[in-house]
Design an enzyme around this catalytic site. Structure first.
Site, PDB file in Angstrom:
ATOM      1  CG  ASP A  45       2.976  -8.678   2.351  1.00  0.00           C
ATOM      2  OD1 ASP A  45       2.998  -8.403   1.148  1.00  0.00           O
ATOM      3  OD2 ASP A  45       1.986  -8.484   3.086  1.00  0.00           O
ATOM      4  CG  ASP A 191      -0.537  -5.548  -1.438  1.00  0.00           C
ATOM      5  OD1 ASP A 191      -1.093  -5.404  -0.344  1.00  0.00           O
ATOM      6  OD2 ASP A 191       0.549  -6.154  -1.580  1.00  0.00           O
TER       7      ASP A 191
END
Ligand code: DX5
Ligand code: ZN
Length: 239
Positions: A45, A191
């Site tokens: 991320d 996600d």
């Protein structure tokens, strides 16, 4: 279609595991747990403090993660065009950009499609497109030609451990319909807020891939957790 996409497709259904809540003092061991669980992907991320509130890591981190897992790089970055080469050069196998983050998102996706995969020369990089929970799915339709993987966020980007937005399940089903209009396979991913409890529902809704962070790195046995969530994607099991 890039060979990296074929490789990704052969791994699905599976999970891509985020390391935000992993033990960063022992990251090599944490990655080894994912490798033993055979999940196939690690999710990185990247937050720029601008498109989303937090700041995390950049290309150097991507490069220094030495692992055979596919490097799934999620760019929560405003106007990512100029940084794409750096992430590809750092070893990204998948680069996901946000539809909300670029004025000219079509050009960004085209550029991802032209990147070289430095881990697997000649194989290319998978083109991922992410949508926040508040973004209409119609934004996808004009971009399908340039997309291999659609990621539906079930939370607004910025933090791990947030609560899954229930409307995401319906959005997965609707996205499956939209991507079926393309003349080739496009994978669907969820996600954010994915837990051991809801991952079976996510699989049954039609997702090929789920990103999980805090459900795997929760302070207990990460390898067992990773095996569990991968199996749940395979079997559509809820617990
Ligand atoms: C959110 C990130 C997600 C998230 C996943 O901004 O894109 O990948 O950190 O973490 P969990 O699984 O804890 O929601
Ligand atoms: Zn992510």
């Amino acid at each position: 279609m890039s060979q990296t996409f074929a490789r990704l497709r052969s791994l699905c259904p599976t999970v891509s595991v985020g390391t935000l809540t992993a033990d960063l003092m022992d990251l090599g061991s944490e990655l080894a747990r994912l490798e033993r669980a055979d999940v196939g992907l690690v999710h990185i991320d990247v937050m720029d403090g601008c498109f989303c509130p937090m700041l995390t890591v950049g290309p150097w981190y991507v490069e220094r993660l030495r692992t055979p897992l596919l490097k799934d790089v999620h760019l929560m970055v405003r106007e990512p065009l100029d940084s794409l080469e750096r992430y590809a050069g750092a070893g990204a196998d998948i680069i996901t950009v946000h539809v909300e983050a670029a004025v000219h998102i079509h050009r960004v996706l085209q550029h991802v499609g032209m990147l070289e995969n430095v881990n697997r020369p000649g194989e290319g990089v998978v083109r991922g497109l992410a949508l926040n929970p508040g973004t209409p799915l119609e934004r996808l339709e004009p971009l399908l030609e340039e997309v291999d993987l659609v990621t539906l966020l079930a939370i607004d980007p910025g933090w791990g451990g947030q609560t899954f937005a229930p409307a995401t399940l319906e959005r997965v089903a609707r996205t499956r319909e939209i991507v079926s209009a393309a003349d080739r396979q496009i994978l669907v991913c969820v996600d954010g807020g994915v837990t051991k409890r809801n991952i079976g529902d996510i699989a049954r809704a039609g997702a090929d891939l789920a990103v999980t962070g805090s459900a795997v790195f929760d302070g207990t046995d990460a390898e067992a957790n990773a095996r569990f969530v991968k199996a749940a994607m395979h079997e559509g099991l809820a617990r």
